[in-house]
Scaffold this active site. Sequence first.
Site, short mmCIF file in Angstrom:
data_model
loop_
_atom_site.label_atom_id
_atom_site.label_comp_id
_atom_site.label_asym_id
_atom_site.label_seq_id
_atom_site.Cartn_x
_atom_site.Cartn_y
_atom_site.Cartn_z
N TYR A 49 50.53 39.93 59.48
CA TYR A 49 50.15 41.30 59.14
C TYR A 49 50.63 41.69 57.75
CZ TYR A 49 49.51 46.35 59.60
OH TYR A 49 49.13 47.66 59.41
N THR A 81 41.26 38.60 59.53
CA THR A 81 40.80 39.98 59.38
C THR A 81 41.26 40.55 58.05
OG1 THR A 81 40.81 40.31 61.78
CG2 THR A 81 40.85 42.29 60.40
N ASP A 94 33.33 48.69 64.14
CA ASP A 94 34.54 48.32 64.86
C ASP A 94 34.18 47.27 65.92
OD1 ASP A 94 36.97 48.45 66.60
OD2 ASP A 94 37.43 50.22 65.41
N ASN A 95 35.05 46.27 66.09
CA ASN A 95 34.80 45.28 67.14
C ASN A 95 35.48 45.63 68.46
OD1 ASN A 95 37.49 44.72 66.63
ND2 ASN A 95 37.20 42.53 66.29
N ASP A 100 32.41 42.73 63.96
CA ASP A 100 33.68 42.20 63.46
C ASP A 100 33.57 42.05 61.94
OD1 ASP A 100 35.89 40.54 62.75
OD2 ASP A 100 35.95 39.71 64.77
N VAL A 101 34.53 42.62 61.19
CA VAL A 101 34.45 42.55 59.73
C VAL A 101 34.60 41.13 59.22
CG1 VAL A 101 35.20 44.91 59.25
CG2 VAL A 101 36.91 43.10 59.51
#
Length: 330
Positions: free
Chosen positions: A145, A92, A32-33, A57-58
């Site tokens: 999103y 993301t 998790d960031n 960060d992914v």
Amino acid sequence: MRRVLVTGGAGFIGSHLIHDLLADGDAVVCLDNLFSGRRENIEPYLSHEAFTFIEHDVCDPIPSMQLDQIYHLACPASPPHYQFDAVKTRKTNFHGTLNVLELARTTGARLLFASTSEVYGDPEVHPQPESYRGNVNITGIRSCYDVGKMDAEGLCFDFMRQYGVDHRVIRIFNTYGPNMRVDDGRVVSNFVAQALKGEDLTIYGDGSQTRSFQFVSDLVRGMKLAMAKDGLTGPINIGNPGEFTIRELAEKILEAIPSSTSRVVFLPLPADDPTQRKPDISQAMSTLGWRPTVQLDEGLRRTIAYFEAVLRGQEDGSLGSVSRMDPAAV
């Protein structure tokens, strides 16, 4: 002992999932960031011998590790957070999911991707089955999103067809419960925090729009069942089909907090806010044997108790100790 990666594990949902996975005897890596997740949510597990936290960060390449399962939850999920940096939200959803899928491909891990009911947009079909292709504004303020999640869903299926990645996609409907941030920005957390602080409950529009509210423990159980199901690809809805208007939700919360001095006020409706949202969970019931068990009144009681403790902690200057509350204890 299975080795399980949870991306976004310091978030509201991820922290509950980690609690259950550790209780099952799994070794859990949380990545998790901490943009919308909180270290306080995972602090109870930092000393657990089977738990590892990686602040990462992914969107950046993910360190190589041995894995059996991946729960990919990483992405801000409330409008204030995902609209804060829309470009980052899109990155993301696509680059982050691409990196996670590459990790699943190289490790052979089974992947569960947490998608969203937002892919249905402002639906013209009610309730929404998985076969419905949605009514989404692809250039609207929410598209970073909802369109981002749609793109990530498609990427999962591309990796399955091209590389044989064992994946499953779930579409999560509105979920609430302990470990939500006070400033989360979603309707349950907004109303509960406002009512406890004696502030106006802000309804956007006339309050006639409907939502279906799922307690977090029901979601986590559905996620684990979906992960365990051989041959499942999805998408599959995980949500509570009980449908309430936003005004009914506000009234329920005020009834549950009789000491509140709050009143309800009405503000303009944001762009692209859906008028109806209710899952068709026929697939989840027939394929997974899953259905929600926590009714809204009970879930609200447990959520209000958590928020009361958090707000007391803020007043006392001890938010950290309150936030470390075991999510199963409320």
